[in-house]
Design a protein around this motif. Structure first.
Motif, PDB file in Angstrom:
ATOM      1  N   ASN A  12     -10.970   1.633   7.586  1.00  0.00           N
ATOM      2  CA  ASN A  12     -11.059   0.821   6.360  1.00  0.00           C
ATOM      3  C   ASN A  12     -10.138   1.316   5.244  1.00  0.00           C
ATOM      4  O   ASN A  12      -9.903   0.594   4.282  1.00  0.00           O
ATOM      5  CB  ASN A  12     -12.499   0.783   5.855  1.00  0.00           C
ATOM      6  N   LEU A  13      -9.628   2.553   5.357  1.00  0.00           N
ATOM      7  CA  LEU A  13      -8.725   3.097   4.329  1.00  0.00           C
ATOM      8  C   LEU A  13      -7.256   2.842   4.669  1.00  0.00           C
ATOM      9  O   LEU A  13      -6.367   3.362   3.983  1.00  0.00           O
ATOM     10  CB  LEU A  13      -8.946   4.610   4.178  1.00  0.00           C
ATOM     11  N   SER A  14      -7.013   2.058   5.735  1.00  0.00           N
ATOM     12  CA  SER A  14      -5.646   1.855   6.233  1.00  0.00           C
ATOM     13  C   SER A  14      -4.655   1.435   5.148  1.00  0.00           C
ATOM     14  O   SER A  14      -3.512   1.902   5.136  1.00  0.00           O
ATOM     15  CB  SER A  14      -5.632   0.826   7.351  1.00  0.00           C
ATOM     16  N   ASP A  15      -5.088   0.551   4.246  1.00  0.00           N
ATOM     17  CA  ASP A  15      -4.169   0.080   3.199  1.00  0.00           C
ATOM     18  C   ASP A  15      -3.753   1.236   2.284  1.00  0.00           C
ATOM     19  O   ASP A  15      -2.597   1.339   1.875  1.00  0.00           O
ATOM     20  CB  ASP A  15      -4.805  -1.046   2.376  1.00  0.00           C
ATOM     21  N   LYS A  16      -4.715   2.095   1.973  1.00  0.00           N
ATOM     22  CA  LYS A  16      -4.447   3.279   1.150  1.00  0.00           C
ATOM     23  C   LYS A  16      -3.448   4.203   1.864  1.00  0.00           C
ATOM     24  O   LYS A  16      -2.507   4.702   1.245  1.00  0.00           O
ATOM     25  CB  LYS A  16      -5.768   4.028   0.937  1.00  0.00           C
ATOM     26  N   PHE A  17      -3.689   4.421   3.169  1.00  0.00           N
ATOM     27  CA  PHE A  17      -2.772   5.268   3.963  1.00  0.00           C
ATOM     28  C   PHE A  17      -1.378   4.651   3.954  1.00  0.00           C
ATOM     29  O   PHE A  17      -0.376   5.347   3.827  1.00  0.00           O
ATOM     30  CB  PHE A  17      -3.235   5.379   5.425  1.00  0.00           C
ATOM     31  N   PHE A  18      -1.365   3.319   4.106  1.00  0.00           N
ATOM     32  CA  PHE A  18      -0.083   2.610   4.171  1.00  0.00           C
ATOM     33  C   PHE A  18       0.702   2.797   2.869  1.00  0.00           C
ATOM     34  O   PHE A  18       1.900   3.083   2.883  1.00  0.00           O
ATOM     35  CB  PHE A  18      -0.324   1.119   4.442  1.00  0.00           C
ATOM     36  N   GLN A  32       4.009   1.553   8.457  1.00  0.00           N
ATOM     37  CA  GLN A  32       3.038   0.909   9.364  1.00  0.00           C
ATOM     38  C   GLN A  32       2.867   1.750  10.637  1.00  0.00           C
ATOM     39  O   GLN A  32       1.740   2.010  11.073  1.00  0.00           O
ATOM     40  CB  GLN A  32       3.531  -0.502   9.728  1.00  0.00           C
ATOM     41  N   ASP A  33       3.993   2.206  11.212  1.00  0.00           N
ATOM     42  CA  ASP A  33       3.927   3.050  12.423  1.00  0.00           C
ATOM     43  C   ASP A  33       3.166   4.339  12.142  1.00  0.00           C
ATOM     44  O   ASP A  33       2.367   4.793  12.969  1.00  0.00           O
ATOM     45  CB  ASP A  33       5.346   3.403  12.907  1.00  0.00           C
ATOM     46  N   ALA A  34       3.437   4.918  10.971  1.00  0.00           N
ATOM     47  CA  ALA A  34       2.799   6.187  10.608  1.00  0.00           C
ATOM     48  C   ALA A  34       1.281   6.019  10.511  1.00  0.00           C
ATOM     49  O   ALA A  34       0.521   6.890  10.942  1.00  0.00           O
ATOM     50  CB  ALA A  34       3.363   6.709   9.297  1.00  0.00           C
ATOM     51  N   VAL A  35       0.836   4.880   9.970  1.00  0.00           N
ATOM     52  CA  VAL A  35      -0.605   4.631   9.836  1.00  0.00           C
ATOM     53  C   VAL A  35      -1.246   4.523  11.230  1.00  0.00           C
ATOM     54  O   VAL A  35      -2.279   5.137  11.501  1.00  0.00           O
ATOM     55  CB  VAL A  35      -0.884   3.353   9.001  1.00  0.00           C
ATOM     56  N   GLN A  36      -0.598   3.759  12.114  1.00  0.00           N
ATOM     57  CA  GLN A  36      -1.123   3.614  13.492  1.00  0.00           C
ATOM     58  C   GLN A  36      -1.223   4.984  14.158  1.00  0.00           C
ATOM     59  O   GLN A  36      -2.211   5.297  14.826  1.00  0.00           O
ATOM     60  CB  GLN A  36      -0.180   2.726  14.335  1.00  0.00           C
ATOM     61  N   ASP A  37      -0.183   5.782  13.942  1.00  0.00           N
ATOM     62  CA  ASP A  37      -0.112   7.126  14.517  1.00  0.00           C
ATOM     63  C   ASP A  37      -1.265   7.993  13.993  1.00  0.00           C
ATOM     64  O   ASP A  37      -1.946   8.686  14.758  1.00  0.00           O
ATOM     65  CB  ASP A  37       1.238   7.734  14.095  1.00  0.00           C
ATOM     66  N   LEU A  38      -1.482   7.902  12.683  1.00  0.00           N
ATOM     67  CA  LEU A  38      -2.549   8.691  12.044  1.00  0.00           C
ATOM     68  C   LEU A  38      -3.925   8.312  12.608  1.00  0.00           C
ATOM     69  O   LEU A  38      -4.729   9.186  12.956  1.00  0.00           O
ATOM     70  CB  LEU A  38      -2.535   8.478  10.527  1.00  0.00           C
TER      71      LEU A  38
ATOM     72  N   ASP B  48      -0.841  -1.896 -11.040  1.00  0.00           N
ATOM     73  CA  ASP B  48      -1.836  -2.880 -10.599  1.00  0.00           C
ATOM     74  C   ASP B  48      -1.344  -3.630  -9.361  1.00  0.00           C
ATOM     75  O   ASP B  48      -2.092  -3.847  -8.414  1.00  0.00           O
ATOM     76  CB  ASP B  48      -2.104  -3.907 -11.717  1.00  0.00           C
ATOM     77  N   GLU B  49      -0.077  -4.013  -9.407  1.00  0.00           N
ATOM     78  CA  GLU B  49       0.485  -4.780  -8.302  1.00  0.00           C
ATOM     79  C   GLU B  49       0.534  -3.946  -7.025  1.00  0.00           C
ATOM     80  O   GLU B  49       0.195  -4.417  -5.953  1.00  0.00           O
ATOM     81  CB  GLU B  49       1.886  -5.265  -8.680  1.00  0.00           C
ATOM     82  N   GLU B  50       0.948  -2.696  -7.185  1.00  0.00           N
ATOM     83  CA  GLU B  50       1.048  -1.821  -6.008  1.00  0.00           C
ATOM     84  C   GLU B  50      -0.320  -1.557  -5.375  1.00  0.00           C
ATOM     85  O   GLU B  50      -0.418  -1.379  -4.165  1.00  0.00           O
ATOM     86  CB  GLU B  50       1.709  -0.487  -6.388  1.00  0.00           C
ATOM     87  N   SER B  51      -1.353  -1.528  -6.232  1.00  0.00           N
ATOM     88  CA  SER B  51      -2.689  -1.215  -5.689  1.00  0.00           C
ATOM     89  C   SER B  51      -3.221  -2.325  -4.783  1.00  0.00           C
ATOM     90  O   SER B  51      -4.185  -2.124  -4.054  1.00  0.00           O
ATOM     91  CB  SER B  51      -3.676  -0.943  -6.826  1.00  0.00           C
ATOM     92  N   ASN B  52      -2.580  -3.508  -4.836  1.00  0.00           N
ATOM     93  CA  ASN B  52      -3.017  -4.605  -3.960  1.00  0.00           C
ATOM     94  C   ASN B  52      -2.208  -4.699  -2.678  1.00  0.00           C
ATOM     95  O   ASN B  52      -2.425  -5.596  -1.866  1.00  0.00           O
ATOM     96  CB  ASN B  52      -2.908  -5.942  -4.708  1.00  0.00           C
ATOM     97  N   GLU B  53      -1.270  -3.773  -2.502  1.00  0.00           N
ATOM     98  CA  GLU B  53      -0.404  -3.835  -1.323  1.00  0.00           C
ATOM     99  C   GLU B  53      -1.185  -3.442  -0.064  1.00  0.00           C
ATOM    100  O   GLU B  53      -1.942  -2.470  -0.066  1.00  0.00           O
ATOM    101  CB  GLU B  53       0.797  -2.901  -1.521  1.00  0.00           C
ATOM    102  N   THR B  54      -0.997  -4.234   0.992  1.00  0.00           N
ATOM    103  CA  THR B  54      -1.713  -3.973   2.251  1.00  0.00           C
ATOM    104  C   THR B  54      -0.738  -3.701   3.392  1.00  0.00           C
ATOM    105  O   THR B  54       0.469  -3.918   3.248  1.00  0.00           O
ATOM    106  CB  THR B  54      -2.587  -5.181   2.646  1.00  0.00           C
ATOM    107  N   THR B  55      -1.292  -3.243   4.520  1.00  0.00           N
ATOM    108  CA  THR B  55      -0.461  -2.967   5.702  1.00  0.00           C
ATOM    109  C   THR B  55       0.247  -4.248   6.145  1.00  0.00           C
ATOM    110  O   THR B  55      -0.244  -5.348   5.882  1.00  0.00           O
ATOM    111  CB  THR B  55      -1.323  -2.454   6.876  1.00  0.00           C
ATOM    112  N   LEU B  56       1.381  -4.104   6.848  1.00  0.00           N
ATOM    113  CA  LEU B  56       2.133  -5.278   7.291  1.00  0.00           C
ATOM    114  C   LEU B  56       1.286  -6.099   8.261  1.00  0.00           C
ATOM    115  O   LEU B  56       1.221  -7.318   8.172  1.00  0.00           O
ATOM    116  CB  LEU B  56       3.433  -4.847   7.979  1.00  0.00           C
ATOM    117  N   GLN B  57       0.673  -5.400   9.214  1.00  0.00           N
ATOM    118  CA  GLN B  57      -0.281  -6.059  10.121  1.00  0.00           C
ATOM    119  C   GLN B  57      -1.603  -5.316   9.983  1.00  0.00           C
ATOM    120  O   GLN B  57      -1.588  -4.099   9.795  1.00  0.00           O
ATOM    121  CB  GLN B  57       0.177  -5.948  11.582  1.00  0.00           C
ATOM    122  N   PRO B  58      -2.708  -6.069  10.082  1.00  0.00           N
ATOM    123  CA  PRO B  58      -4.004  -5.376   9.977  1.00  0.00           C
ATOM    124  C   PRO B  58      -4.140  -4.322  11.088  1.00  0.00           C
ATOM    125  O   PRO B  58      -3.716  -4.564  12.218  1.00  0.00           O
ATOM    126  CB  PRO B  58      -5.029  -6.498  10.180  1.00  0.00           C
TER     127      PRO B  58
END
Lengths: 172, 170
Positions: A12-18, A32-38, B48-58
């Motif tokens: 659930n913290l993936s976005d933070k890691f990213f 993205q690769d680094a997060v998957q790896d982690l 603020d904008e950066e805090s909403n950034e998500t992974t490219l793929q879930p």
């Protein structure tokens, strides 16, 4: 730690890691690769995670170390340049607010790794100094110093640009 | 205004607390700021904008594989149980076979007529055997009758002995 706890406390913290990985690596695909790896590495060590007090800080520290390792490895071959670089505006350039936000992102990316990691962990993620100190293996005082330098550097650039824009307006 | 200037100076020295930083963030989100602060608004907007950034793929969640391995034994038992109850159900509900039958040399005989004839034949055989074995018994009876006169001989001997005794005494 079973898969349910692992998903709740780590995946659930993936976005933070990213965001952390992207700040260090300055490249979305590599982040993205680094997060998957982690995630894969932490899942392998899930038995040991039960002993960890602060899972978020521990995972963020692992994320940073993994990114730094990957930079070190690539350094030997070829340094990866950031996706885009910050350049000073010339006096005649007009920029919209949206572009300015993007320019500030580039400005943060142009800071040394430690400074950009610290300012983002504090100002974007809202983390405590003690947590940042643990993640970066620095003292809280050293974190404050680096945080202050990063903020002041951004302030300088912003004030410079504003001054130039104002001068430009006066000239016209 | 004074307060914000103070907070900003503290902020750039890296000395603000998270609460104070939130106060600043809310001030810059409000759009009610003074012109002199406008230059910093972009900076806080960027955060603020950066805090909403998500992974490219879930990132995919971990599937509960470990649990599946643990359950393998339970599954094996469950399947065995299901199989056993199916076999039991089929056995209980199997079509009922006729219950009347005779056993001949270990074989089931369901033909009633054949069984009766067979039984009659066998009973006759038993009768024959009994009759035949009773015949010697009749002969024994005859011998008994034939021996009756011999019993009389013994009586004569007794009488002779008595006579002899009497004669000797006299």
């Amino acid at each position: 730690m079973d898969s349910k706890q692992f998903n709740n406390q780590i995946v659930n913290l993936s976005d933070k890691f990213f965001r952390l990985a992207k700040s260090i690596l300055r490249n979305s695909d590599s982040a993205q690769d680094a997060v998957q790896d982690l995630i894969a590495k932490l899942w392998e060590k899930r038995a040991a995670l039960d002993e960890v007090e602060n899972i978020q800080a521990f995972s963020m520290r692992s994320m940073r170390n993994l990114c730094l390792d990957s930079i070190r490895q690539q350094h030997d071959v070829q340094e990866i340049p950031p996706e885009a670089e910050y350049v000073e505006l010339n006096p005649h350039q007009q920029t919209e607010q949206k572009d300015l936000v993007f320019r500030i992102k580039l400005l943060i990316d142009s800071l040394p790794e430690l400074q950009r990691t610290i300012i983002r962990m504090r100002d974007v993620e809202g983390m405590e100094l003690s947590e940042i100190a643990y993640i970066t293996t620095l003292t809280e005082n050293a974190v404050s110093v680096n945080l202050s330098r990063a903020r002041q550097r951004i302030r300088e650039k912003l004030l410079n640009e504003q001054k130039r824009i104002v001068e430009n307006v006066w000239k016209e | 205004m004074e307060r914000i200037n103070e907070l900003l100076e503290k902020y750039f020295r890296g000395e603000t607390t998270l609460t104070e930083e939130n106060e600043l963030k809310n001030y810059f989100r409000s759009n009610k700021m003074s012109k002199e602060h406008a230059v910093y608004q972009l900076m806080f907007r960027t955060f603020d904008e950066e805090s909403n950034e998500t992974t490219l793929q879930p990132v995919e969640k971990i599937k509960p594989e470990q649990k599946r391995i643990k359950n393998r034994w339970i599954q094996a038992f469950a399947y065995t149980g299901i199989a056993a109850s199916l076999v039991l159900a089929l056995w209980v509900q199997r079509p009922k076979q006729p219950e009347n039958f005779a056993v001949l040399s270990g074989n089931k005989i369901q033909d009633t007529e054949y069984a009766e004839k067979y039984t009659e034949k066998k009973l006759n055989q038993v009768n024959d055997i009994l009759n035949r074995s009773m015949k010697p018994m009749q002969k024994v009876q005859n011998v008994g009758k034939g021996l009756q006169p011999i019993q009389k001989i013994s009586n004569i001997r007794e009488q002779l002995n008595e006579i002899q005794n009497k004669l000797q005494i006299k």
